[in-house]
Structure formats: structure tokens, C-alpha cells
Write a protein that holds these residues in place. Structure first.
Motif, short mmCIF file in Angstrom:
data_model
loop_
_atom_site.label_atom_id
_atom_site.label_comp_id
_atom_site.label_asym_id
_atom_site.label_seq_id
_atom_site.Cartn_x
_atom_site.Cartn_y
_atom_site.Cartn_z
N PRO A 1 0.83 -1.20 0.00
CA PRO A 1 0.00 0.00 0.00
C PRO A 1 0.87 1.26 0.00
N LYS A 2 0.27 2.38 -0.36
CA LYS A 2 0.99 3.65 -0.39
C LYS A 2 1.21 4.15 1.03
N THR B 1 -3.69 9.11 6.73
CA THR B 1 -4.22 8.70 8.03
C THR B 1 -3.08 7.98 8.74
N LEU B 2 -3.09 8.01 10.05
CA LEU B 2 -2.02 7.39 10.82
C LEU B 2 -2.14 5.87 10.71
N HIS B 3 -1.12 5.24 10.16
CA HIS B 3 -1.07 3.78 9.99
C HIS B 3 -0.45 3.13 11.23
N SER B 4 0.70 3.65 11.66
CA SER B 4 1.40 3.10 12.82
C SER B 4 2.43 4.11 13.30
N GLU B 5 2.97 3.85 14.49
CA GLU B 5 4.00 4.73 15.04
C GLU B 5 5.00 3.91 15.83
N GLN C 1 -0.71 6.23 5.99
CA GLN C 1 -1.39 5.60 4.85
C GLN C 1 -1.89 6.73 3.96
N VAL C 2 -1.41 6.81 2.74
CA VAL C 2 -1.71 7.92 1.84
C VAL C 2 -3.18 7.89 1.43
N THR C 3 -3.84 9.06 1.60
CA THR C 3 -5.24 9.20 1.22
C THR C 3 -5.42 10.15 0.04
N GLY C 4 -4.41 10.95 -0.26
CA GLY C 4 -4.50 11.89 -1.37
C GLY C 4 -3.15 12.47 -1.72
N VAL C 5 -3.00 12.87 -2.99
CA VAL C 5 -1.76 13.49 -3.46
C VAL C 5 -2.12 14.61 -4.42
N LYS C 6 -1.47 15.77 -4.24
CA LYS C 6 -1.56 16.89 -5.17
C LYS C 6 -0.15 17.21 -5.61
#
Length: 165
Positions: A50-51, A120-124, A136-141
Motif C-alpha cells: 500500500p501507499k 491517516t495514521l497507519h502506525s508509530e 497511509q496515503v489518502t490523497g496526493v496533489k
């Protein structure tokens, strides 16, 4: 093969790490209607599928608790025209004008950034004196502009950009 276990001088280590040229980002998030931002160059892509991306935040940074609470953040990759924004969010400059934010994917972002990645926060992971956040990538501009670079304690610019288009 014998490995020497020598103490590495803090200043030498910082100078060596500072020799690695990086882009400059401002991490943004929103908590209880208040926008928070922090300049960072500890940012990298982790995975395409996943991204996933990673940012590193120092244990004394206020942004640490803001990301934990918001569970989402945006990485604003700065252009060569955004040195003042970098300085503002690193506490080196107090701009007389207020920074205006746009909204993208429910997060505050800097207008005119070279690129924006929302997550969104995937892990830390707490590692040494920093927390590494995996997003976790939700959008890119993405825009076609020159990047703001940082190396050896100074802002830098590319002398020549090969075909940005």
C-alpha cells in the motif's frame, strides 16, 4: 572482522547528517478546529502498495501529540519560493502576515506547495528521541515548481532544473 565500538561525537554526527541534501516539508494537522504545523525534512516514501510514507518527529515537538490526537496529517513539500513558510513553522521567523491554509482531504494544507500528501495514521514507532509515524496515503496533489532544498545548515536551490514537464 572486528568492529570498533567508539563513541561518535554529537557535532560530527549532526554535521555528517546535515550534508545529506533534502527537500523541506511542513507537516500540518488539525485538532479541535486549530491548525498546527511543523517544518521537517525527515520524510520519505516507504511503500507503493500500500501507499505509505514516514515522518520523524522529535520527542519534544508539540506536533507529536497533535498527530497522535488527530490520527491524520498532511506533508506539504515546499517550493523554492517558500523559505519563509519553512522558517515560520520551524520557529525561526514570526511572519507579520498570517499563513492561509486550504483544505484537502479534510486536512489543512499550504497553498502553492510543490506537492501535498495527505495521510491517516497507519502506525508509530518510538525510536531513540523521535517517533516515526507511518502514514497511509489518502490523497496526493502535485504542481510543476522548483523544490526548496536544505543542506549543511542552509537553504539551497537547484542551479538547473531538467525538464520539469
Amino acid at each position: 572482522m572486528q568492529i570498533e565500538n567508539q563513541e561518535v561525537d554529537d557535532r560530527l554526527f549532526r554535521n555528517a547528517m546535515g550534508s545529506f541534501a533534502t527537500g523541506v516539508t511542513v507537516i500540518t494537522t488539525e485538532v479541535a478546529g486549530e491548525v498546527h504545523g511543523m517544518t521537517a525534512n525527515a520524510f520519505m516514501s516507504i511503500s507503493l502498495n500500500p501507499k505509505l510514507i514516514a515522518i520523524s518527529v522529535g520527542e519534544n515537538a508539540r506536533m507529536l501529540r497533535h498527530i497522535k490526537e488527530a490520527k491524520q496529517f498532511a506533508v506539504n513539500i515546499l517550493t523554492s519560493e517558500q523559505q519563509n513558510e519553512s522558517k515560520q513553522f520551524s520557529g525561526q521567523l514570526n511572519l507579520e502576515h498570517e499563513i492561509t491554509f486550504s483544505s484537502y482531504k479534510g486536512l489543512p494544507i499550504l497553498e502553492d506547495a510543490l506537492a501535498v500528501v495527505t495521510c491517516t495514521l497507519h502506525s508509530e514507532y518510538v525510536v531513540g528521541d523521535h517517533t516515526v509515524y507511518i502514514g497511509q496515503v489518502t490523497g496526493v496533489k502535485l504542481e510543476q515548481k522548483a523544490p526548496l532544498l536544505y543542506s549543511q545548515g542552509k537553504y539551497r536551490e537547484l542551479k538547473e532544473l531538467q525538464d520539469l514537464g
